[in-house]
Design an enzyme around this catalytic site. Structure first.
Site, PDB file in Angstrom:
ATOM      1  CG  HIS A 157      56.813  16.695  39.418  1.00  0.00           C
ATOM      2  ND1 HIS A 157      56.800  16.598  40.785  1.00  0.00           N
ATOM      3  CD2 HIS A 157      58.053  16.276  39.042  1.00  0.00           C
ATOM      4  CE1 HIS A 157      57.943  16.143  41.221  1.00  0.00           C
ATOM      5  NE2 HIS A 157      58.725  15.936  40.190  1.00  0.00           N
ATOM      6  CB  CYS A 179      63.520  19.385  40.003  1.00  0.00           C
ATOM      7  SG  CYS A 179      64.372  17.873  40.481  1.00  0.00           S
ATOM      8  CG  HIS A 185      61.660  15.948  36.558  1.00  0.00           C
ATOM      9  ND1 HIS A 185      61.310  17.221  36.983  1.00  0.00           N
ATOM     10  CD2 HIS A 185      61.779  15.194  37.676  1.00  0.00           C
ATOM     11  CE1 HIS A 185      61.238  17.226  38.308  1.00  0.00           C
ATOM     12  NE2 HIS A 185      61.517  16.015  38.749  1.00  0.00           N
ATOM     13  CG  HIS A 215      59.803  11.348  40.076  1.00  0.00           C
ATOM     14  ND1 HIS A 215      61.156  11.144  40.197  1.00  0.00           N
ATOM     15  CD2 HIS A 215      59.603  12.679  40.239  1.00  0.00           C
ATOM     16  CE1 HIS A 215      61.758  12.307  40.432  1.00  0.00           C
ATOM     17  NE2 HIS A 215      60.835  13.249  40.456  1.00  0.00           N
ATOM     18  CG  ASP A 264      49.024   5.833  36.166  1.00  0.00           C
ATOM     19  OD1 ASP A 264      50.253   5.969  36.291  1.00  0.00           O
ATOM     20  OD2 ASP A 264      48.506   4.866  35.573  1.00  0.00           O
ATOM     21  CG  HIS A 265      50.552   6.859  32.201  1.00  0.00           C
ATOM     22  ND1 HIS A 265      50.535   5.888  33.169  1.00  0.00           N
ATOM     23  CD2 HIS A 265      51.416   6.426  31.227  1.00  0.00           C
ATOM     24  CE1 HIS A 265      51.321   4.898  32.817  1.00  0.00           C
ATOM     25  NE2 HIS A 265      51.885   5.198  31.655  1.00  0.00           N
ATOM     26  CD  GLU A 279      60.631  13.193  44.095  1.00  0.00           C
ATOM     27  OE1 GLU A 279      59.828  14.141  44.203  1.00  0.00           O
ATOM     28  OE2 GLU A 279      61.866  13.299  44.273  1.00  0.00           O
TER      29      GLU A 279
END
Length: 272
Positions: free
Chosen positions: A150, A169, A175, A177, A215-216, A258
């Protein structure tokens, strides 16, 4: 009022079955847990008590006294047992995590001198735990994982303001998580099944509504939910609540890690 928590550990075997049901129905509702030979867990039990500090000693209660009460009960009634066959309570009730935490509360409440039982939390494994507090319904928490990228960037702020507020960020490329999601439901264990919610149903709903979407993925670029919404973890927690609450009517809380350092909770709009 001060709160003290102490952990203890025990292992036990059990199965989830209703004799009046067919084999097919037991498998449909309880899945692998219906195996009549049983299966087992290494449980982690957290017992939290509360009380006022003694000004002379500087303690609320000698934690060794709490240990003695809890461990003697656990060793006698739970540790090393096949619960359905050896514990009278679970000859009548299915030993779900929800029923075990209820049993522990009913058995330990009022047993401590100089303090009062506040909360019991029982971890069946790293991804499932149940808990109960005084005058509350039982809660069941299931943990899930997804990884996503994100960029923290608000359309309502200037580029300079975004960079100042979010720093690295705000990297235009984003980047990522490893997110850990805790979904908590609350209610009274069903008198027949012993469950607040069917874990298989929860897994399916969370997978369909959250994991498959996020996801991904790059949240800003690949999802409708964050196309115009800054994907802070605060907003991610709220969005996940909004996605799950229509499908999980007894949803109690969303917890979102996170990172190991950053954790966020959301209890829904009615509790704001």
């Amino acid at each position: 009022m001060l709160y003290l928590s102490r952990k203890t550990y025990f292992s036990a075997a059990h199965f989830y079955r209703i004799d009046e049901w067919s084999e097919e129905e037991n498998k449909r509702v309880f899945g692998l847990c219906s195996n009549p030979s049983g299966h087992g867990h290494s449980y982690t039990l957290e017992v939290m008590v509360k009380g006022k500090i003694d000004k002379k000693s500087g303690i609320v209660v000698n934690i060794a006294d709490v240990d003695k009460v809890v461990q003697s009960f656990v060793e006698k009634e739970l540790d090393g047992k096949f619960l359905n066959k050896e514990n009278p309570y679970f000859k009548k009730k299915i030993p779900t995590t929800e029923n075990i935490v209820t049993y522990l509360w009913e058995s330990l409440d009022g047993q401590f001198d100089g303090c009062k039982l506040h909360k019991i939390r029982l971890h069946e494994n790293d991804f499932l735990y149940s808990e109960k507090e005084e005058n509350s319904m039982v809660r069941l928490t299931r943990k899930y994982h997804f990884c996503a990228a994100h960029r923290l960037h608000s359309e309502q702020l200037s580029d300079e303001e975004n960079l100042s507020l979010f720093g690295k960020c705000n990297n235009p490329y984003g980047h990522g998580h490893n997110y850990y999601l805790e979904v908590t439901v609350s209610g009274k264990p069903d008198p027949v099944t012993g469950m607040i919610a069917n874990i298989a149903d929860m897994d399916r709903i969370v997978n369909e509504e959250v994991i498959k979407k996020f996801d991904h993925k790059h949240l800003n670029l690949d999802t409708e939910e964050f196309k115009h919404l800054n994907p802070t973890s605060e907003n991610v927690a709220i969005v996940i609540w909004d996605l799950l609450s229509p499908k999980l009517p007894n949803l109690y809380k969303i917890g979102l890690y996170e990172t190991e350092k950053n954790y966020f909770e959301y209890y829904g709009p009615e509790k704001e």
